[in-house]
Motif scaffolding. Structure first.
Motif, mmCIF file in Angstrom:
data_model
loop_
_atom_site.group_PDB
_atom_site.id
_atom_site.type_symbol
_atom_site.label_atom_id
_atom_site.label_comp_id
_atom_site.label_asym_id
_atom_site.label_seq_id
_atom_site.Cartn_x
_atom_site.Cartn_y
_atom_site.Cartn_z
ATOM 1 N N TYR A 109 -9.993 5.305 13.236
ATOM 2 C CA TYR A 109 -10.276 4.100 12.457
ATOM 3 C C TYR A 109 -9.568 4.154 11.105
ATOM 4 N N LEU A 112 -5.900 3.530 11.651
ATOM 5 C CA LEU A 112 -5.705 2.158 12.110
ATOM 6 C C LEU A 112 -5.743 1.190 10.940
ATOM 7 N N THR A 113 -6.744 1.319 10.092
ATOM 8 C CA THR A 113 -6.859 0.400 8.956
ATOM 9 C C THR A 113 -5.779 0.666 7.921
ATOM 10 N N GLY A 116 -2.673 -0.831 9.379
ATOM 11 C CA GLY A 116 -2.858 -2.281 9.322
ATOM 12 C C GLY A 116 -2.656 -2.817 7.918
ATOM 13 N N VAL A 120 0.232 -5.663 6.825
ATOM 14 C CA VAL A 120 -0.046 -6.879 6.054
ATOM 15 C C VAL A 120 0.782 -6.892 4.770
ATOM 16 N N GLY A 139 -10.998 -0.325 4.402
ATOM 17 C CA GLY A 139 -11.435 -0.441 5.786
ATOM 18 C C GLY A 139 -12.682 0.377 6.058
ATOM 19 N N GLY A 193 -5.737 -6.206 4.012
ATOM 20 C CA GLY A 193 -5.240 -5.814 5.326
ATOM 21 C C GLY A 193 -6.083 -4.735 5.961
ATOM 22 N N LEU A 196 -9.219 -6.432 7.116
ATOM 23 C CA LEU A 196 -8.951 -7.302 8.265
ATOM 24 C C LEU A 196 -8.840 -6.493 9.549
ATOM 25 N N PHE A 197 -8.029 -5.455 9.532
ATOM 26 C CA PHE A 197 -7.860 -4.643 10.737
ATOM 27 C C PHE A 197 -9.156 -3.909 11.084
ATOM 28 N N ILE A 200 -11.364 -6.523 12.833
ATOM 29 C CA ILE A 200 -10.875 -6.773 14.191
ATOM 30 C C ILE A 200 -11.281 -5.634 15.121
ATOM 31 N N TYR A 201 -11.155 -4.405 14.641
ATOM 32 C CA TYR A 201 -11.527 -3.244 15.451
ATOM 33 C C TYR A 201 -13.028 -3.217 15.721
ATOM 34 N N TRP A 206 -9.631 -7.956 19.266
ATOM 35 C CA TRP A 206 -8.367 -7.927 20.005
ATOM 36 C C TRP A 206 -8.593 -8.252 21.480
#
Length: 239
Positions: A109, A112-113, A116, A120, A139, A193, A196-197, A200-201, A206
């Motif tokens: 995680y 990923l963030t 991400g 962005v 994130g 960003g 946001l990611f 979404i996760y 997704w």
């Protein structure tokens, strides 16, 4: 920013992140090591080359395919205050999330963030040079607020608020700053960003079909009133 848990007696406990967890510890160590390396390179007049190679330079990412910068920029910080704030926030929110999720999911995680946030930034701030872990940290902060929404924290040891309200406040500040293109040397697009990611996760957005179905189910559920108890049965006697 600081947080405090509400204890069983209704007061506040000022123990902020608890014992540091393995993944958080290794991330902090890596960031400190890179921070010291950057200052060594600065003394040798090599800092600008280092930042151009490993900081996030959007034009180099999509023109020269320096895609590693989407990860390496997370470990580079500008000054002592920059790294202290980011690592403190990582400990404050990240240690609890790692205890909840486990180290592997937390690391997945986190990166990923962080990546991400870099993506962005490449879209909305293409002429920038971005460094720092704050996109990933935001994130993690979002994950904390969504996992423990009603846990009360003390903002700057003064203002009590629920974790979800704190996250909304920080997100709102970043959104306003980004919308107004505030030039304060802070990567507001990266912060947004990362959030946001992370959203979404966490919401599995997704998986578009599954996410749309869930939203429709929630919308339908709000249309119905659940009735229970003797009074409701008297009002509505038919079956």
């Amino acid at each position: 920013m600081n947080r405090a848990y509400r204890d069983g007696g209704g007061g506040y406990s000022l123990g902020i992140g608890g014992a540091i967890t393995p993944a958080v510890k290794y991330i902090v160590i890596a960031n400190v090591a890179v921070f010291l390396l950057k200052f060594l390179l600065a003394s040798l007049d090599l800092e600008s080359i280092f930042l151009r190679l490993f900081g996030l330079v959007p034009t180099l990412v999509y023109r020269s395919l320096f895609v590693w910068q989407l990860v390496t920029y997370l470990f580079i910080h500008g000054d002592l205050g920059h790294i202290l704030i980011n690592m403190l926030m990582l400990w404050m929110f990240g240690a609890e999330m790692e205890r909840t999720w486990g180290s592997r999911r937390f690391l997945n995680y986190y990166f990923l963030t962080g990546v991400g946030a870099g993506i962005v930034t490449c879209f909305f701030s293409p002429q920038s040079l971005t460094i720092g872990a704050s996109g990933a940290v935001f994130g993690v902060m979002l994950a904390y607020g969504m996992t423990f929404p009603n846990r009360e924290i003390l903002f700057w040891f003064v203002f009590p608020m629920k974790a979800k309200h704190f996250v909304l406040l920080m997100g709102g500040i970043e959104l306003l700053a980004s919308a107004n293109y505030v030039s304060d040397g802070i990567g507001h697009f990266a912060h947004l960003g990362g959030m946001l990611f992370g959203y979404i996760y966490l919401k599995r957005a997704w998986r578009l079909k599954e996410w749309v179905s869930e939203m429709r189910w929630k919308a339908r559920r709000r249309r119905f009133e659940v009735l229970d108890g003797e009074e409701e049965r008297k009002k509505y006697p038919f079956h």
